[in-house]
Design a protein around this motif. Structure first.
Motif, PDB file in Angstrom:
ATOM      1  N   LEU A  27       0.726  -1.341   0.044  1.00 39.31           N
ATOM      2  CA  LEU A  27       0.010  -0.019   0.130  1.00 39.31           C
ATOM      3  C   LEU A  27       0.814   1.120  -0.098  1.00 39.31           C
ATOM      4  O   LEU A  27       0.418   2.279  -0.457  1.00 39.31           O
ATOM      5  CB  LEU A  27      -0.756  -0.005   1.223  1.00 39.31           C
ATOM      6  CG  LEU A  27      -1.968   0.851   1.167  1.00 39.31           C
ATOM      7  CD1 LEU A  27      -3.007   0.911   0.000  1.00 39.31           C
ATOM      8  CD2 LEU A  27      -3.022   0.914   2.532  1.00 39.31           C
ATOM      9  N   ILE A  28       1.965   1.322   0.799  1.00 36.29           N
ATOM     10  CA  ILE A  28       2.914   2.246   0.789  1.00 36.29           C
ATOM     11  C   ILE A  28       3.734   2.397  -0.397  1.00 36.29           C
ATOM     12  O   ILE A  28       4.829   3.080  -0.403  1.00 36.29           O
ATOM     13  CB  ILE A  28       3.523   2.692   2.234  1.00 36.29           C
ATOM     14  CG1 ILE A  28       4.493   1.477   2.373  1.00 36.29           C
ATOM     15  CG2 ILE A  28       2.364   2.672   3.419  1.00 36.29           C
ATOM     16  CD1 ILE A  28       5.156   1.738   3.855  1.00 36.29           C
ATOM     17  N   SER A  29       3.796   1.589  -1.268  1.00 33.51           N
ATOM     18  CA  SER A  29       4.909   1.339  -2.446  1.00 33.51           C
ATOM     19  C   SER A  29       4.596   2.845  -3.082  1.00 33.51           C
ATOM     20  O   SER A  29       3.833   3.560  -3.224  1.00 33.51           O
ATOM     21  CB  SER A  29       4.617   0.329  -3.317  1.00 33.51           C
ATOM     22  OG  SER A  29       5.229   0.360  -4.477  1.00 33.51           O
ATOM     23  N   THR A  30       5.804   3.257  -3.587  1.00 28.46           N
ATOM     24  CA  THR A  30       6.148   4.274  -4.248  1.00 28.46           C
ATOM     25  C   THR A  30       5.591   4.096  -5.860  1.00 28.46           C
ATOM     26  O   THR A  30       5.632   4.916  -6.440  1.00 28.46           O
ATOM     27  CB  THR A  30       7.453   4.843  -4.371  1.00 28.46           C
ATOM     28  OG1 THR A  30       8.419   3.694  -4.799  1.00 28.46           O
ATOM     29  CG2 THR A  30       7.876   5.269  -3.098  1.00 28.46           C
ATOM     30  N   ASP A  31       5.631   2.727  -6.207  1.00 26.31           N
ATOM     31  CA  ASP A  31       5.156   2.327  -7.544  1.00 26.31           C
ATOM     32  C   ASP A  31       3.632   2.412  -7.376  1.00 26.31           C
ATOM     33  O   ASP A  31       2.899   1.177  -6.738  1.00 26.31           O
ATOM     34  CB  ASP A  31       5.876   1.121  -7.864  1.00 26.31           C
ATOM     35  CG  ASP A  31       5.198   0.523  -9.131  1.00 26.31           C
ATOM     36  OD1 ASP A  31       4.665   0.998  -9.920  1.00 26.31           O
ATOM     37  OD2 ASP A  31       5.652  -0.670  -9.528  1.00 26.31           O
ATOM     38  N   GLU A  32       2.952   3.423  -8.281  1.00 26.00           N
ATOM     39  CA  GLU A  32       1.361   3.496  -8.004  1.00 26.00           C
ATOM     40  C   GLU A  32       0.750   2.041  -8.833  1.00 26.00           C
ATOM     41  O   GLU A  32      -0.343   2.052  -8.738  1.00 26.00           O
ATOM     42  CB  GLU A  32       1.137   4.875  -8.902  1.00 26.00           C
ATOM     43  CG  GLU A  32       1.611   5.892  -7.984  1.00 26.00           C
ATOM     44  CD  GLU A  32       0.670   7.301  -8.540  1.00 26.00           C
ATOM     45  OE1 GLU A  32      -0.095   6.929  -9.456  1.00 26.00           O
ATOM     46  OE2 GLU A  32       0.983   8.389  -8.017  1.00 26.00           O
TER      47      GLU A  32
END
Length: 1640
Positions: free
Chosen positions: A241-246
């Motif tokens: 959820l907090i990944s920088t990969d949208e």
């Protein structure tokens, strides 16, 4: 945390009923006869056809009647018969439940749980009744929508949902409910009970992801439980959820069928919760790459702070090259091959203005130009052009660092040969034996052993936020042998060899030794590190029987006996803090701290590190010996001492007379809860903080009802009496008495009626019981442990029980026998941390603690745990019990209500905006012990005493309005209030029905014109004539009067689609103008006063968006401007002179839209709200007709849909999940007044508040119309806060300014909580009053200073912000704004407000985190022009011109006199001289008479460290000034400044006259002034010019602590000065100039 799902309308709260039974009677026989008659009729309840409940209505009403009358046996018998004789019992149950849930009679809702429970009992007799899956499914749906948590287990048992046969049904049901976005809390709990997640029957992410997005962490913990697989899945979901990969996030959302914008993820809260979960579940951080990357980024920033900021402030030194290399090693190890972190590293170098290092690291990692900032690319090109680059890829040392001077530091000689380095477990015992044997060499006293530890943060460890203990250092000095002994325990090596038992024994020998005294400094800090690293040490660390904390010794001696320290009268150095300052006090020089931030993880340690590490422990021994020698020489005995406090720390209700006692600092306050008036305030404990009360009522023959009250706090207590005859007086019976130990509970066990002297038992923190009966005596010491809480109470047969909660989470219960001896009865260890509160009520015992949990026990002969659940987001301080509920309060600034059977479902919550903590509370029970009439009294950290009613939110009635449908299958589509309680309902057939109370008539037959469409309706707000506008999908507009007569009608003429998407009346137009919107954002304004209506304006189309129509509008007649709020979150200002958009405030309220615009009639400020949960305040520029943004606020963090603003009183309607809510918009307390479970805000609804404060909410649900109402008269007229003095700030107050306007005194305060508060006050000796006027919220961080000039005042603070404010008739608006580094607004949709937020072109400062510390102002010759002088933490004085015409700041000059932070600026306007103080002890005078040329300045060294405040007074006009200053060194200095010759001169000095930093100083006249310091001493000074001396005339002790600022104002009428002191609270002190006397 989001608790909307739990907040009231909880069936468990309203459906419980007492279970009393009676005998069978004729009523039952009659009912059975009716039942048999119905059974003879043909059955019409087949499972494949709709049911008809009409045949059972009479039986149902009888069941309901019996139930309400308490005839339980009768209704149960009747219900049993009808269920058992039915061939489809489940369908019959569904019919009963469906009818009960569909009714709006709240009393009938009480039948839900009894029906389910009774059905469960019937089912036990018949294990295999016929079951219809469809009916079962329908019942589950009903129960789910009602969220009946308490009956989940019963429902599971009734339907046998755990069986394999029913599993697919349950899975289908849960998946469908998730897809329909039904209540996720209920679904998750059902999933948990059925253990579907454990067998992967339900996708885990579909359950947990909506909970994460709603921040429902307690529910998540319940769902996950102790299952390691689910715990890992949870953290993996958070990690994605907090990944920088949208793309990863979108895939996660699509898998779970969630349609949410990723911008609305509260990433900060999610990461914060993930850290706690990671620690709680004991997983490795490296299993979750995104979490690890976030933590590495945080650690990377920490390394930069160490490298740059700490070294800049003097923390560096030693082996600089070695430290720099070590720092680089940590960086490379941390970043490794993470490309994102490599780019971020270079950006951080740029942020810290180290461009050369940024270029080198960019070369090292081979970063491309497009990845770099402009500064780095420019510098890289310069290097290439000058051809000075090296082909080597080695990293150069930073050019940024400056070396610390090693002069003037205390560094005793330590020989390396005296150091024993211990890295093998076999060497531990031998070294400790040497320490313990040293006792024989000392003789009469135990030897001193100094203790310290060194820590580091390591990116390779499981979590990066924890400090890892590298080494423990011990030092001892044996005078008889002239020998020193040092030991360094390598904990990185020993932790691999020690087991838990060995570690515990090691800690026991160290911290609980009987053979030496262990000296520490800031023991609490060391303890937290050690416990986190080695939990098995906790017992010994918490006991700490051998420990003396020299930090507390230092505090006590500085305040009471400063002469013990040889150098107490020598000025301190600015860099001396903590232990270093204590060393300076003792030996004249600060401690060497040069290697504090070196790399303590690297092995082997350097020789310099080994010697440095034992210095801290060695000097502790030296200090202890010096103190021992000095106290012996001066014949002084010393002991521990504690500071006073300003928050409300104790509450006690005297129920007989509805009186509430409150303790704040040493004072006791009394309030009358009937009149809400404060009765008294008296100082009871002279030098201690009140922590608790114990009261016993006395009834005299004269009917004088009085109370004997024990007031206790810290190590003191006093006995007082309150009488109903003299309610405004407290009579002292026993004055303050000392107790050897800290008192945490008390109980009056006996009261002598003749002498009225009580016998009292006290429980203390050392688990001891004292008794007071004319004298105090220790009667028993119990199990040796440390208590944080205890409770003494009478149990069965008046037996006294002592309940003790330890720091280790243990609960001990001791019972007193006939010999008055206490023996242990039982103990439990259910908490995972310290127990902070214990409450007893009617055989129930409740404990709360550090682990954020609540434990409820049934206590008779033993303890039985009834419920346990997580309750708060921070530590819980206290609880209160009722017969059915639990109340808790805590550090998260909230009071919460729970049921006894709670598993984490919150029923109610009360909170105060921006307040730190709720310290205490008590409850006033109703006469019949009914929880609905219960009143909560609470004490808060901002000094407020607040009352809350439990019945504030529940509505008075909630009913269904049955419509007279003339057409079959017709149903309501829209509804609106006409006037008063008259409603207009738009039906699907096109008919408009009029509802007038119970009379329903046809208002308009629109079957031909409005049929099968969706008509928009709008009511005019003109009270003279109520008109209804109806717009149809075929472009027709109808205007009706209150009789249903069409006053006007017209059709939108356009070649395009003319369906009406929105229709709104323009306010202030006497119901004559109407805004109409059709597709493509086309809007028209019609004048309907003409026949036919005239098109007056065709407005510029709305911006491109999918839903292109307005939600709200506001007409500003004075400016001929129309404000429109649209579905895109914009606010658009239309100039009706040309129909064009005049001003845009884009996406202010996010993509969900702006929902309401209105004008606050009290302030004439414009307010907007939207579905992002934010309220924005605007003023309007009269000349330019533009909106100027003033401030932003929210209701609560969990409300994201604000619907409508209401003026007079100031209210807002909003929605949270399934509930409608009504809130007040008070500055401090956002109170919820009303809540209705309606299914959500997407349903058609309307709200009305009439003149009698009756609130009505009408809505359409399931094709029916519902009306809820509540009278708000009492709630709106009753103040929540009882205190006479209004609460100020929940955090420390940094600045205060007093001024006079319109013959009234005003006070402005600025705080760490980012708020500015304005008050009016009067200081009559016996009638002091203070009234809160306004709260201003625009600062992003702490407010540092405020200056008042004319009708303006200016504020500055952290984040380099500067604001201008204007006050007119007690109304304050923001007129100007400057920010050194403009930030993009992040709330809502991230909208940008176009005011003066852009960086000024003259500003060339590129540093980050600059703090504006002080501001001064002077008016210029040009009217409406001012010069502002602003000091900054970057050592720059900035000069601004502020013009009231343009409301704009212009930076016109910058200057600096040193490299140190500037603290304070003041201006002598007669000669245009600005005086500035800084942290290096300098005062500088700047000649500001000509700003075009270079600025003349001169400096003067006054203090040895920072000058916190100074004041100026004129001696000879335009010739000689006198300046008095105070600073961190505690000194007072008086200097003079010759204006003509531009010369400084020192006049008088008093070094270290305050025992801690002095923070405020003000001149009374040219020869006297006052000063204040953190030591809480207000001192009056007199300058005797004839004798050339500065004399201390008066010394006054104030009550608040952590004093940060002071201001004063003179009252000519009374010949008095009013002095206001702020810090951890506010205190007003009067100074009588005639009698030279202070009084408070």
């Amino acid at each position: 945390m989001n608790h909307d799902f739990f907040d009231t309308d909880n069936d468990e709260n309203v459906l419980f009923d007492s279970d009393t039974s009676t005998e069978n009677s004729e009523h039952v026989k009659k009912s059975q006869t009716i039942l048999h008659e119905y059974q003879k009729k043909p059955s019409n309840i087949q499972s494949d056809s709709p049911y008809n409940f009409n045949d059972y209505l009479e039986i149902y009403e009888r069941i309901y009647t019996f139930h309400t009358q308490g005839e339980h046996q009768k209704w149960q018998g009747l219900f049993d018969d009808i269920i058992k004789q039915s061939t489809t019992p489940y369908k019959l149950l569904y019919m009963f439940l469906d009818h009960t849930l569909s009714t709006t009679n709240n009393k009938k809702h009480r039948l839900i749980i009894p029906l389910i429970e009774q059905f469960k009992q019937i089912k036990n007799y018949d294990q295999n009744p016929h079951l219809d899956d469809t009916i079962k499914y329908n019942i589950l749906s009903k129960i789910c929508r009602r969220c009946i948590f308490s009956q989940l287990e019963s429902i599971v048992d009734i339907f046998d949902l755990r069986s394999t046969d029913n599993r697919q049904l349950v899975i289908d049901f849960i998946n469908e409910q998730i897809e329909q976005h039904q209540d996720i809390i209920f679904i998750s709990q059902m999933t948990k009970i059925l253990k579907l997640l454990e067998i992967d029957a339900i996708q885990f992410e579909k359950i947990v992801l909506p909970l994460i997005l709603k921040l429902q962490w307690e529910t998540i913990r319940f769902v996950v439980g102790d299952d390691k697989i689910l715990q890992r899945k949870l953290l993996k979901t958070i990690d994605d959820l907090i990944s920088t990969d949208e793309t990863t996030v979108r895939q996660l959302f699509s898998q779970c069928l969630i349609n949410t914008n990723t911008n609305f993820i509260d990433t900060r809260s999610v990461k914060r919760a993930a850290r706690k979960l990671l620690k709680q579940y004991d997983f490795s951080l490296h299993e979750f790459p995104n979490l690890a990357a976030q933590e590495k980024l945080s650690f990377l920033k920490t390394l930069f702070v160490r490298k740059y900021l700490e070294n800049k402030n003097g923390g560096g030194g030693g082996d600089d090259d070695g430290d720099d290399e070590s720092w680089k090693e940590q960086i490379t190890e941390l970043i490794h091959d993470n490309h994102d972190l490599q780019v971020k590293l270079v950006d951080l170098f740029v942020d810290y203005t180290d461009i050369d290092s940024a270029v080198e690291w960019a070369r090292f990692y081979n970063l491309e130009d497009f990845e770099l900032s402009v500064q780095v690319k420019f510098r890289r090109q310069e290097i290439l052009q000058d051809d000075i680059t090296s082909q080597s890829y080695s990293l150069k040392s930073s050019t940024w660092l400056t070396k610390q001077s090693e002069d003037n530091i205390y560094k005793p000689t330590v020989l390396a040969s005296d150091i024993v380095y211990i890295e093998v477990d076999s060497d531990v015992d031998s070294f400790l034996n040497r320490l313990e044997c040293a006792r024989c060499d000392v003789g009469s006293h135990l030897p001193f052993v100094g203790f310290d530890c060194e820590t580091f943060m390591d990116p390779t460890q499981r979590t990066l936020n924890s400090q890892i203990v590298s080494i423990i250092q011990l030092a001892s000095s044996i005078l008889s042998r002239d020998q020193s002994l040092y030991g360094i325990f390598d904990m990185l090596a020993l932790r691999l060899q020690f087991d838990m038992k060995t570690l515990a024994e090691f800690a026991q020998r160290l911290f609980c030794s009987h053979d030496f005294i262990l000296l520490t400094y800031n023991y609490a800090g060391d303890t937290s590190f050690l416990i986190e690293n080695y939990p098995s040490m906790s017992d010994a660390l918490m006991q700490g029987t051998a420990v003396i904390d020299l930090f507390r010794v230092q505090q006590y001696i500085c305040e009471h006996y400063p002469e013990v320290f040889p150098y107490h009268n020598v000025s301190a150095n600015l860099k001396s803090r903590g232990l270093s300052e204590l060393v300076r006090l003792c030996f004249g020089k600060p401690l060497d701290k040069s290697l504090q931030t070196s790399d303590w993880r690297k092995r082997p340690l350097k020789k310099s590190q080994l010697i440095y590490s034992v210095l801290d422990s060695r000097v502790l021994v030296d200090i202890a010996m010096l103190i021992e020698e000095r106290t012996r020489t001066l014949q002084i005995s010393w002991s521990w001492s504690d500071f006073k406090g300003a928050p409300v720390t104790a509450i006690k209700v005297l129920p007989k007379h509805r009186i509430c006692l409150a303790g704040t600092g040493p004072y006791v306050l009394a309030f009358d809860l009937t009149t809400n008036q404060q009765l008294l305030q008296e100082k009871i404990l002279v030098d201690s903080v009140v922590h608790g009360f114990e009261a016993r009522q006395i009834i005299n023959e004269t009917n004088d009802s009085s109370y004997i009250i024990v007031v206790f706090g810290q190590r003191t207590f006093s006995i007082i009496q309150w009488s109903s005859i003299s309610p405004s007086v407290l009579k002292t019976i026993i004055p303050q008495t000392q107790c050897p130990s800290w008192i945490i509970s008390a109980l009056i066990v006996h009261l002598d009626r003749s002498t009225q002297l009580p016998t009292i038992l006290f429980g203390t923190a050392l688990n001891q019981i004292y008794r007071y009966n004319k004298s105090l005596e220790l009667i028993q010491s119990l199990n040796y442990t440390t208590l944080y809480s205890s409770c003494l109470f009478h149990h069965t047969n008046e037996t006294v029980i002592f309940a003790a909660g330890t720091v280790f989470g243990e609960l001990f219960l001791y019972e007193q026998d006939s010999n008055n001896y206490f023996h242990e009865k039982t103990n439990v260890s259910d908490h995972n941390g310290a127990i902070f509160g214990i409450t007893y009520y009617n055989n129930l015992l409740c404990t709360v603690g550090d682990d954020r949990t609540v434990k409820l026990y049934k206590f008779q002969d033993s303890l039985e745990l009834l419920s346990s659940f997580f309750a708060h987001d921070a530590r819980i301080w206290q609880s209160s019990l009722t017969s059915t509920n639990i109340l808790t309060c805590g550090e998260d600034s909230s009071i919460r209500l729970w049921s006894h059977k709670s598993t984490g479902e919150i029923l109610r919550s009360f909170s105060v905006h921006r307040c730190k903590s709720v310290w205490c509370m008590d409850i006033l029970r109703g006469d019949d012990n009914d929880d609905k009439s219960l009143i909560i009294i609470s004490g808060w950290s901002d000094g407020g005493v607040r009352r809350y009613h439990l019945d504030d939110v529940p509505i008075d009635s909630h009913r269904t309005i049955l419509l007279n449908k003339s057409l079959e299958n017709d149903f309501p589509r829209n509804i609106i209030f006409f006037n008063s309680l008259i409603m207009i309902v738009y039906m699907n057939s096109g008919q408009l029905l009029k509802i007038d109370k119970d009379d329903i008539t046809l208002f308009y037959d629109g079957r031909n014109t409005l049929k099968n469409g969706y008509a928009k309706m709008s009511m005019s707000n003109d009270e003279n004539e109520y008109l209804l506008a109806v717009g149809s999908l075929n472009g027709f507009v109808f205007i009706f009067d209150h009789n249903g007569i069409i006053k006007n009608q017209f059709q939108i003429e356009t070649n395009k689609n003319n369906k009406i998407l929105q229709i709104l009346w323009l306010n202030n137009t006497s119901s004559s103008k109407l805004l109409v919107c059709i597709p493509d954002g086309i809007m028209f304004v019609y004048n309907i006063s003409n026949q036919p209506a005239i098109l007056e304006h065709r407005l510029e189309v709305l911006p491109e968006f999918e839903q292109r129509w307005p939600n709200t509008c506001l007409y500003l007649q004075q400016y001929n401007i129309l404000l429109v709020g649209d579905r895109q979150g914009n606010i658009l200002s239309y100039d009706l002179n040309n129909n064009l958009i005049y001003q845009k405030v884009e996406r202010l309220h996010g993509i969900n839209g702006t929902s309401s615009l209105d004008i606050d009639k009290n302030t004439n400020l414009i307010r907007s709200c939207g579905r992002d949960g934010y309220i924005n305040i605007f003023s309007i520029n009269n000349d330019q007709r533009q909106l100027i943004h003033q401030s932003t606020c929210t209701i609560t963090s969990d409300i994201t849909w604000l619907d409508r603003l209401i003026d007079n009183p100031s209210l807002v309607t909003c929605f949270t999940t399934n509930n409608f809510c009504l809130y007040t918009l008070d500055d401090q307390t956002k109170r919820r007044l009303m809540q209705v479970e309606c299914g959500g805000g997407h349903r058609n609804h309307d709200f009305l508040l009439d003149k009698n404060s009756n609130a009505y909410f009408v809505y359409i649900r399931n094709k029916q119309v519902y009306l809820a109402e509540k009278n708000l008269m009492r709630i709106l007229n009753e103040s929540t806060c009882l205190s006479i003095i209004p609460p100020t700030h929940g955090t420390e107050i940094r600045c205060v300014k007093l001024f006079q306007s319109n013959n009234h005194f005003h006070m402005i305060t600025g705080s760490e909580d980012t708020q500015i508060k304005l008050f009016t006050f009067q200081t009559e000796k016996f009638n002091a009053k203070c009234e809160h006027i306004s709260t201003l919220q625009s600062h992003l961080s702490a407010v540092c200073d405020i200056i008042v000039i004319d009708n303006l005042f200016f504020s500055c603070g952290a984040r380099a912000q500067l604001f201008a404010w204007q006050m007119k008739n007690n109304i304050v608006i923001r007129t100007g704004y400057f920010m050194l580094h403009p930030l993009r607004r992040r709330h809502g949709g991230g909208g940008n407000i176009n005011d003066e937020t852009k960086k000024d072109n003259h500003d060339e400062d590129h540093g980050l985190d600059v703090r504006f510390t002080s501001v001064a102002a002077m008016s210029l010759a040009e009217n409406g022009n001012y010069l502002l002088f602003v000091t900054g933490s970057d050592a720059i004085l900035r000069v601004f011109r502020y013009t009231t015409v343009s409301n704009r700041f212009s930076l016109i000059q910058t200057c600096s006199h040193s490299e140190y932070c500037q603290l304070r600026v003041k201006v002598y306007s007669n000669s245009s001289i600005a005086f500035v103080s800084s942290t290096d002890g300098l005062l500088c005078a700047y000649d500001m008479s000509s700003l075009d040329s270079s600025i003349r300045s001169t400096t003067f060294k006054v203090h040895q460290s920072g000058i916190n405040d100074f004041d100026i007074i004129e001696i000879n006009q335009n010739n000689l000034l006198r300046l008095a200053s105070v600073g961190d060194d505690g000194s007072v200095h008086v200097s003079s400044f010759d204006i003509k010759n531009w010369i400084w001169k020192r006049e008088y000095s008093k070094d270290c006259i305050h025992q801690s930093p002095a923070t405020g100083i003000r001149f009374l006249n040219s020869t006297s002034f006052i000063s204040i310091g953190i030591d809480q001493r207000l001192k009056l000074w007199t300058i005797k010019n004839d004798e050339q001396v500065l004399e201390l005339t008066k010394n006054y002790l104030v009550d608040i602590r952590d004093i940060l600022s002071m201001d004063m104002i003179f009252c000519d009428k009374k010949r008095e000065f009013t002095i206001v002191i702020v810090g951890a609270g506010v205190q007003t002190v009067q100074f009588d100039l005639t009698n030279c006397l202070f009084y408070s």
